[in-house]
Design an enzyme around this catalytic site. Structure first.
Site, PDB file in Angstrom:
ATOM      1  CG  HIS A   1      -1.984  -1.123   1.108  1.00 33.96           C
ATOM      2  ND1 HIS A   1      -3.321  -0.931   0.852  1.00 33.96           N
ATOM      3  CD2 HIS A   1      -1.832  -2.472   1.212  1.00 33.96           C
ATOM      4  CE1 HIS A   1      -3.948  -2.109   0.814  1.00 33.96           C
ATOM      5  NE2 HIS A   1      -3.065  -3.056   1.034  1.00 33.96           N
TER       6      HIS A   1
ATOM      7  CE1 TYR B   1       0.043  -4.867   7.351  1.00 35.13           C
ATOM      8  CE2 TYR B   1      -1.023  -3.042   8.460  1.00 35.13           C
ATOM      9  CZ  TYR B   1      -1.066  -4.077   7.560  1.00 35.13           C
ATOM     10  OH  TYR B   1      -2.221  -4.324   6.875  1.00 35.13           O
TER      11      TYR B   1
END
Lengths: 379, 182
Positions: free
Chosen positions: A87, A355
Site C-alpha cells: 500500500h 507492518y
C-alpha cells in the site's frame, strides 16, 4: 563458601596436560577438580545459547519471519526507499469520529461513547509500487488512527473487499511468490497464479466477491471492511466477536471500464470532494453468532447477523503523504483500545510483524536521507 | 569505604533483586529475539509481555542501582590478578548500564514512533518524547544492537560466575548467592 562436591573419579582424566595447564593458570592446587566443573560450565553456556538461538530462529531457517515477507514485497515491487512496502501509494486524511453510544453496551472503548475522537487516516492502493496507476487495481484501503485522551489509540487497516483471499500467513506468503511479476512481461505468470488458486480453494469466495462488487467511482463512496474479526469486551468482561465496515453516506456507484486515464484520479477526486464539504461514513459493527468463524478471513458470516451503527466518521481534509500527518504512522491493526481485543485470526499477528518491519525499514531510510550520521547504520 | 570495612557479600536486597531480574532479563532477550523473527499467532502476546516486563524491569533496575550505590559491593579477593579485577568491574558496570539503557531506549523508541505505551486498563505511561521517526530509527537500531550485546555479556557473566563457584571457589559467587547463611 560454596562447596560443591565432585566425585574424585576419572583419575586419568584429571592429570591430562590441558587440565594441569588450566590449574596452573588459575593458581589452583594440583588436586583441585577441573574437568567436571569445566563440563558443567560448558553445558550451562550451551543451554543458554541454545535457548536464545531457538527463540531467534537460528535452527529454523524455514520459519516465516516478517523479514521474509517484506523481502518478498521488495522482490515483487522493487526498492522504493522511504515508502511502505505494501500500500505504498496513498493520501493522508484528517477528521474525527463521533460515537453515538449504541455500541457502549458491547465494548468499553472510549470512542463508542457520545464523544468526538480525532482521526488521522490514509487511503491507499495495494502493492509496493508508489507510482502505480489508481485504475490498475480494484482494491483500495482505508487506514485510521483514533487518538483518545490518556494515550489510548485504535488503529485500523481496512480494505474495500469484505473477504480476504487467504487465511494464513503462510498462504499469504505463497500468494506473494506466485503473483511475482515476470521480469520479461512485467506481469505475474498466469500459470503460476492459476496453480496457486487451484491449491488454495479458500480463495474462491473472495475472488467471486470481487467479481460481483466492482470498485466504487471514488474513495468517498466506497465501503471499507475490517478484513479480520476482533473481539469487543463489555463492562462485564463479556466478549463479542465482531467484524466491521465503514459504510459511506455517499451512494455507491460502480467504476466503469475503462478506468479514468488520470493515474491519480482517486486522490484528485477526493481532494475536490473535500473542498466542497466533509465526507462521512458509518461504523457498522456486525456481531457473530456462536460458531461463526473468527479465525478465517476468507469466509463470510451469514447475512442475517445483527449489526450496530456505532458512530460517524467525518473526514474534512486531505494532504499528500510525502509530508502529511499519516506518513509516519504504522497503521498496525493490532493496536487496539481498552474494550477491543484481537481474535484468533492468525493473519493479525502476521500483519503486526510485517507492518512493523516495513515501518522500521522506511523510517530508517527516512533517517538516512535526513541525517548524514545515520547513513552509516545498516538496518 | 575501605576494604577492611567492606562486607563479604552483596546486601540481601541486592541479592534478591539479582536473582529476580536474571531470569526476567533472559526471558526479555528470548521474547525480543523471538518476536522480531516470527509471524506466529503468539507474536502480539510476546510483544505485550516484552513491553510490560520491560517497564517492570526499569523500576527494578532503578531500585537496584540505588541499593548498589548506597550499600556498595563486597571487595574482590585480595589475590585476584589485576586483569580479572579490571574485567570484573568493566563487565559489572556494562551490565548495569545495559539493564538501565535497554528499557529506557525501548520506552523512548515507542514514544518516538507514536506507538501507544504499556499501561493498565485505559491508563498508559507517558511518552518520553514527541513522535519523531528519525529518532525512532536510531533508537530502534540501538535497541536491537544493544540487545544482542546484552546477550553475549550475560553469557560471559554466567560462565564467569560459574567459574568462580565451581573452579576457583574463591567466594566471589557466594557474594551474590541467594542463601541467607554463609
Amino acid at each position: 563458601m560454596v562447596r560443591l562436591r565432585f566425585s574424585t573419579g576419572w583419575p586419568m582424566a584429571t592429570s591430562l596436560p590441558p587440565l594441569r595447564a588450566l590449574r596452573q593458570a588459575l593458581h589452583l592446587p594440583p588436586d583441585a577438580p577441573v574437568l567436571r566443573p569445566a563440563l558443567w560450565i560448558g553445558a550451562a553456556a550451551l543451554a543458554v545459547l541454545g535457548a536464545y538461538g531457538a527463540a531467534a530462529g537460528w535452527f529454523s531457517p524455514q520459519r516465516l519471519s516478517p523479514r521474509r515477507i517484506i523481502n518478498t514485497f521488495n522482490a515483487n515491487f522493487g526498492e522504493h526507499p522511504g515508502y511502505r512496502r505494501n500500500h505504498a501509494k496513498g493520501v493522508c486524511v484528517l477528521g474525527y469520529f463521533e460515537g453515538n453510544g449504541s455500541a457502549s453496551s458491547l465494548s468499553t472503548a472510549a470512542v463508542f461513547g457520545t464523544t468526538r475522537t480525532p482521526v488521522v487516516g490514509r487511503f491507499a492502493v495495494p502493492g509496493g509500487n508508489p507510482g502505480i496507476a489508481d485504475g490498475s487495481v480494484p482494491v483500495r484501503s482505508m487506514a485510521l488512527q483514533f487518538s483518545s485522551p490518556g494515550g489510548e489509540q485504535w488503529r485500523m487497516g481496512m480494505n474495500n473487499a469484505a473477504l480476504f483471499t487467504v487465511n494464513t500467513p503462510q498462504a499469504f506468503y505463497q500468494q506473494l511468490i506466485a503473483t511475482r511479476p515476470d521480469p520479461a512481461t512485467g506481469k505475474p505468470d498466469p500459470a503460476r497464479v492459476k496453480a496457486f488458486y487451484a491449491a488454495h480453494p479458500e480463495s474462491a469466495a473472495a475472488l467471486a466477491w470481487g467479481k460481483s462488487h466492482p470498485p466504487s467511482t471514488g474513495l468517498g463512496n466506497g465501503t471499507y471492511y475490517s478484513i479480520n474479526a476482533f473481539e469487543l469486551i463489555d463492562a462485564h468482561g463479556e466478549k463479542h466477536a465482531v467484524r466491521w465496515a465503514m459504510q459511506p453516506e455517499q451512494p455507491y456507484a460502480a467504476l466503469g471500464k475503462p478506468a479514468p486515464t488520470d493515474p491519480d484520479f482517486l486522490s484528485h477526486d477526493l481532494q475536490q470532494q473535500l473542498q466542497q464539504g466533509p465526507l462521512r461514513w458509518h461504523l457498522i459493527l456486525t456481531l457473530a453468532a456462536p460458531g461463526d468463524p473468527t479465525n478465517d478471513a476468507t469466509r463470510a458470516w451469514p447475512a442475517d447477523r445483527p449489526t450496530v451503527d456505532a458512530g460517524t466518521l467525518t473526514l474534512q481534509n486531505s494532504a499528500p503523504q510525502a509530508d502529511g500527518p499519516c506518513r509516519d504512522i504504522n497503521f498496525d491493526p493490532t493496536i487496539l483500545p481498552h474494550g477491543v481485543a484481537l481474535s484468533d485470526d492468525p493473519l493479525l499477528a502476521a500483519r503486526q510483524g510485517a507492518y512493523s518491519r516495513s515501518f522500521n525499514l522506511r523510517t530508517h531510510e527516512e533517517a538516512a536521507a535526513q541525517t548524514p550520521a545515520a547513513r552509516k547504520v545498516n538496518p | 569505604m575501605t576494604p577492611s570495612t567492606r562486607p563479604m557479600r552483596f546486601s540481601l536486597p541486592a541479592r534478591v533483586l539479582h536473582w529476580l531480574m536474571a531470569p526476567a532479563i533472559f526471558v526479555m532477550l528470548l521474547l525480543g529475539s523471538g518476536l522480531v523473527t516470527t509471524v506466529s499467532i503468539w507474536r502480539p502476546l510476546l510483544l505485550d509481555t516484552h513491553k510490560t516486563l520491560g517497564m517492570l524491569l526499569l523500576l527494578l533496575v532503578l531500585l537496584r542501582l540505588a541499593i548498589r550505590l548506597t550499600r556498595g559491593a563486597p571487595a574482590l579477593p585480595s589475590n585476584m590478578p589485576g586483569w580479572q579485577r579490571g574485567l570484573a568491574h568493566l563487565s559489572h558496570w556494562l551490565l548495569y548500564g545495559l539493564m538501565l539503557a535497554m528499557p529506557l531506549i525501548g520506552w523512548a523508541m515507542l514514544s518516538a514512533a507514536g506507538y501507544p505505551l504499556p499501561g493498565i486498563g485505559g491508563w498508559h505511561v507517558p511518552a518520553l518524547m514527541a513522535p519523531d521517526v528519525v529518532r525512532y530509527a536510531l533508537l530502534r537500531h540501538a535497541h536491537g544492537v544493544l540487545g544482542r550485546v546484552f546477550f553475549w555479556v550475560i553469557l560471559v557473566h554466567l560462565c564467569a560466575g560459574l567459574a568462580h563457584a565451581l573452579l576457583l571457589r574463591d567466594g566471589v559467587f557466594n557474594s551474590m548467592a541467594l542463601r541467607l547463611r554463609r
